[in-house]
Design a protein around this motif. Sequence first.
Motif, mmCIF file in Angstrom:
data_model
loop_
_atom_site.group_PDB
_atom_site.id
_atom_site.type_symbol
_atom_site.label_atom_id
_atom_site.label_comp_id
_atom_site.label_asym_id
_atom_site.label_seq_id
_atom_site.Cartn_x
_atom_site.Cartn_y
_atom_site.Cartn_z
ATOM 1 N N UNK A 103 5.221 -12.015 5.753
ATOM 2 C CA UNK A 103 5.760 -11.459 7.211
ATOM 3 C C UNK A 103 4.969 -10.571 8.130
ATOM 4 N N UNK A 104 3.549 -11.013 7.907
ATOM 5 C CA UNK A 104 2.634 -10.562 8.664
ATOM 6 C C UNK A 104 2.238 -8.843 8.601
ATOM 7 N N UNK A 105 2.752 -8.455 7.385
ATOM 8 C CA UNK A 105 2.696 -6.593 7.527
ATOM 9 C C UNK A 105 1.661 -6.261 6.399
ATOM 10 N N UNK A 106 0.741 -7.202 6.044
ATOM 11 C CA UNK A 106 -0.264 -6.878 5.142
ATOM 12 C C UNK A 106 -1.567 -6.673 5.476
ATOM 13 N N UNK A 107 -1.786 -6.665 6.763
ATOM 14 C CA UNK A 107 -3.065 -6.120 7.428
ATOM 15 C C UNK A 107 -4.141 -7.264 7.722
ATOM 16 N N UNK A 108 -5.286 -6.913 7.862
ATOM 17 C CA UNK A 108 -6.524 -7.822 7.980
ATOM 18 C C UNK A 108 -6.664 -8.982 7.112
ATOM 19 N N UNK A 109 -7.000 -9.990 7.556
ATOM 20 C CA UNK A 109 -7.343 -11.345 6.329
ATOM 21 C C UNK A 109 -7.975 -10.763 5.254
ATOM 22 N N UNK A 110 -9.253 -9.915 5.389
ATOM 23 C CA UNK A 110 -10.013 -9.482 4.578
ATOM 24 C C UNK A 110 -9.253 -8.777 3.321
#
Length: 582
Positions: free
Chosen positions: A336-343
């Motif tokens: 859902x796009x709420x987990x932060x940066x890709x790293x």
Amino acid sequence: MSSSCGSRPPALRPAGSGIPAYGLSVEEVLGLPTLAGARLVAGAGGLDRVVERLNVMEVPDVFGWVKPNELLLTTGYPLRHTSGTLGRLVADLNACNLTALAVKPGRYLERLPDEMLEQADRLGLPLIRLPEDAGFDDILNQVLARILDRRAAALARGEEVHRALVQIVLCGGGLQEVTDEVATLLGAAVTVLDGDGRQLAASGDEALLTRLRGALAGLPPAAEEEAPAPGVLDHVPPAGVPASWPAGAAPREPAPGLDGPDTGDGPGTAPDGHLVVPVVAGGFTYGRMAVLGVSAADTGVLERVATVVALVITRQHAVSAVESKYRAYFLRDVLTGRSGADERVIAHSASFGWDLGRPATVVVAEPDQGPARGGTEERVLQDRLVTAWTSAVRRRDRKGAVAGFSGGVVAVVAADACDAPALAKDAAAVFADQDRTFSTGVSRVAQQPGDLPSAYDQAVRAVRVGRQMNGDGAVVHFDELGVFRLLSLVEDTAELHSFVQETLGELAGDQDSEAVDLRRTLQVLLETNLNVAETARRLHFHYNTLRYRIGKLERLLGPFTDDAHLRLNLTLALHVLRMRGI
């Protein structure tokens, strides 16, 4: 004489030991001092039968008072007028699951008739001749004292083993530690299987374990609805002979790898006989514990061991449920796009054994509509679906992510390992629910974690529209949706219904068979780009018949053969009708 005796469960003892866990064998009873002058006159094949209680026969029609596993004592007095039917008496007592009959003839019965002896030999029912000076009170006291001593020893042994296992559990030990301790305490090979027959833990001598695994190869998976009650021991009979089970139990195939005869009355007597105990907690069967090489004195301990094993398994399930929920929360945040940066996503997913930093495909599986189930059954269904997809994904992608979401399962699989039809087929094989199927939606490839939310939306749309297009059990890729993808974006279904009705008119309904037939003709005409000859061939119509139908369609719908925009509208309306549930 007629008997009215119920069936009994097999005596609780290991096959071939000759010494029961509870009670005494007939051979042991004959070795007691109080029966020093007694002689076995018939039924030598039943010397290993178990005596758990004693009774005295005072009347000829004793069957209403006979209990299983009894040693029945009698003088000749109740039999003095029935000498001609003593053979039938032996058969009726054997049908009551009597262990042995001890008779003190002499004053009232001079001799035991040949018919009685022959019947006892044929049935393997021990027939004992007591000396004239034998006192029933001495026999009762001595035999019962030995039985109680043996039971007390078994209870003490059970308490000892139970305390040792509980201590391991309290110190944080898991299923393997408990199994190791059981194998050491019992000097046996032990294996714990889940409900599907998969090994969870095993311990003991490797040679015994190999024999045990071979024997268990023929044991069917535990069925939840067929689970025996806690405390019931199932014996796996030798190969090549019929299984012997308690009355009312479902027959099961004999296990391979065991040799030896089976009496057909209780457990088999094979030297390699092994015992299987259900692992039950809260009315739910978690699997089975199988043991080979256990001593006779320790068979009664197995029920208490199974209780501790059930405790460990339920604890592991509780811990696993919490961990699964945490993994599901994290994956939901990612999708859902709420987990932060890709790293951060890549680093955090690695702690779960997942790799979300590579090109991946999102797969969504949702149960299809089926019979209504209660809340608990729905949760069990969800857990089974998660387990099935986890198993399927692990075979192809060890670092793939799988989690249960509300109403379904989501998997993030490496793009080069995502064969969606094969995954769905493998999951369906494990899921194996006769009442419910599931549909599967597949996304495009997400090149990086930031692309996963879009891929998740694609997979969700694919599974729901795919089910509308193709029915239950569909496996649909997002790119296969075509125009249906656009139609699914229209949230106002009433508007879609209105569009279909305005465009198709009386052909929109299914009540009139002629309208349905004309709509089919229209659909094939549009699919062939108005090729009349090809449409006639597909529908098996004469050319002139099809020309007549085209004229009728144009009177109903308008000049669609000349109007490209009208043909587009008609095509879209037919697509909307194909979307089930719209």
